[in-house]
Design a protein around this motif. Sequence first.
Motif, PDB file in Angstrom:
ATOM      1  N   LEU A 100       2.175 -64.007  -4.419  1.00 62.05           N
ATOM      2  CA  LEU A 100       3.064 -64.929  -4.124  1.00 62.05           C
ATOM      3  C   LEU A 100       3.191 -66.405  -4.538  1.00 62.05           C
ATOM      4  O   LEU A 100       1.965 -67.114  -4.209  1.00 62.05           O
ATOM      5  N   VAL A 108       9.379 -69.503  -0.854  1.00 60.94           N
ATOM      6  CA  VAL A 108       8.744 -69.011  -1.938  1.00 60.94           C
ATOM      7  C   VAL A 108       9.448 -68.918  -3.049  1.00 60.94           C
ATOM      8  O   VAL A 108      10.756 -68.929  -3.244  1.00 60.94           O
ATOM      9  N   LYS A 125      10.532 -66.800  -5.946  1.00 55.59           N
ATOM     10  CA  LYS A 125      10.629 -65.335  -6.206  1.00 55.59           C
ATOM     11  C   LYS A 125      10.971 -65.124  -7.887  1.00 55.59           C
ATOM     12  O   LYS A 125      11.480 -65.693  -8.504  1.00 55.59           O
ATOM     13  N   LEU A 153       9.749 -58.221  -2.638  1.00 52.01           N
ATOM     14  CA  LEU A 153       9.322 -59.446  -1.909  1.00 52.01           C
ATOM     15  C   LEU A 153       8.731 -59.340  -0.367  1.00 52.01           C
ATOM     16  O   LEU A 153       7.716 -59.890   0.179  1.00 52.01           O
ATOM     17  N   ALA A 156       5.206 -57.788  -0.280  1.00 55.31           N
ATOM     18  CA  ALA A 156       4.224 -58.773  -0.377  1.00 55.31           C
ATOM     19  C   ALA A 156       4.246 -59.864   0.776  1.00 55.31           C
ATOM     20  O   ALA A 156       3.357 -60.129   1.124  1.00 55.31           O
ATOM     21  N   LEU A 157       5.460 -60.200   1.643  1.00 54.25           N
ATOM     22  CA  LEU A 157       5.287 -61.159   2.576  1.00 54.25           C
ATOM     23  C   LEU A 157       4.376 -60.368   3.850  1.00 54.25           C
ATOM     24  O   LEU A 157       3.712 -60.957   4.546  1.00 54.25           O
ATOM     25  N   HIS A 205       0.916 -60.822   3.268  1.00 57.65           N
ATOM     26  CA  HIS A 205       0.528 -62.257   2.999  1.00 57.65           C
ATOM     27  C   HIS A 205       0.536 -62.705   4.742  1.00 57.65           C
ATOM     28  O   HIS A 205      -0.202 -63.620   5.076  1.00 57.65           O
TER      29      HIS A 205
END
Length: 304
Positions: A81, A93, A95, A112, A115-116, A119
Amino acid sequence: MPEHHRHTVGPDERGDRIDKVLAKRNEEASRSQVQTWIKDELVFVNGEKVKSNYKCQSGDEITWEIPDAEPLELEPENIPLDILYEDSDVLVVNKPKGMVVHPAAGHGTGTLVNALLYHCKDLSGINGVIRPGIVHRIDKDTSGLLMVAKNDKAHVSLVDQLKAKTVKRSYQAIVHGEIGHDYGTIDAPLGRDPNDRQKMAVVDDGRHAVTHFEVIKRFENFTHIKCVLETGRTHQIRVHMKYIGHPLAGDPKYGPRKTLDMDGQALHAEVLGFEHPITNKWVEFQVDPPNDFIEQLNLLEKMS
């Protein structure tokens, strides 16, 4: 909990099928989804069950229930990211183009949100399991800045700012044609295209939508522009620019077939500014367009 809704049929809807009327009032739902709600007896007209082909009468009271989405098992995924800012409340972020914001039918992974979740473990739950932390969206092939809420207090504040139109959002775009004037404002309501449920369009009974634009540079048959959103409707810039005869380059849904080789619309969310939900201080971020956008500008420069 399922959502409950009510609508009184107006004179302009008299004679329209019930599934058409409800599909127009539920932007996220397809006509086939509405027909499923009717089949599952979640829709009533004047307290009575109806079929999908029921023709509405002026004054009819429609009540319907939107069922809870089927829970998805979201998998955290180790996807890199580009995070411009992060604290315990918000995250900003950049994107990449080609990434879907949150899971939906056909896009359960690689988003996304996946991915978040890898993270950070603390995302607001207001939008439910499918959209944790997601306050606003940009399209799959639009690149650029998004704000993410890491707790419910931050989420409420950011949504309130979006509703109050105080969030600063500006985009860069490449559009077809040479725009003659340097500045312009498009004020035209947006809703589902009655001829194609997969598209949005300017429609009389649509939601209020305003886009401001400014010419950055003109090329032969194309124009590089900056767009500032006053509202944030689905596909707003893409539909508004098409409406004035300047569709986005590379746009497979709203643009012409003969266009720039962009693999999706030339649209980049460049600037994002908002009041921090906890400190109340103004924060603003800027990120340059991706390489494919810059390469197209360079090609247009050489060709003009």
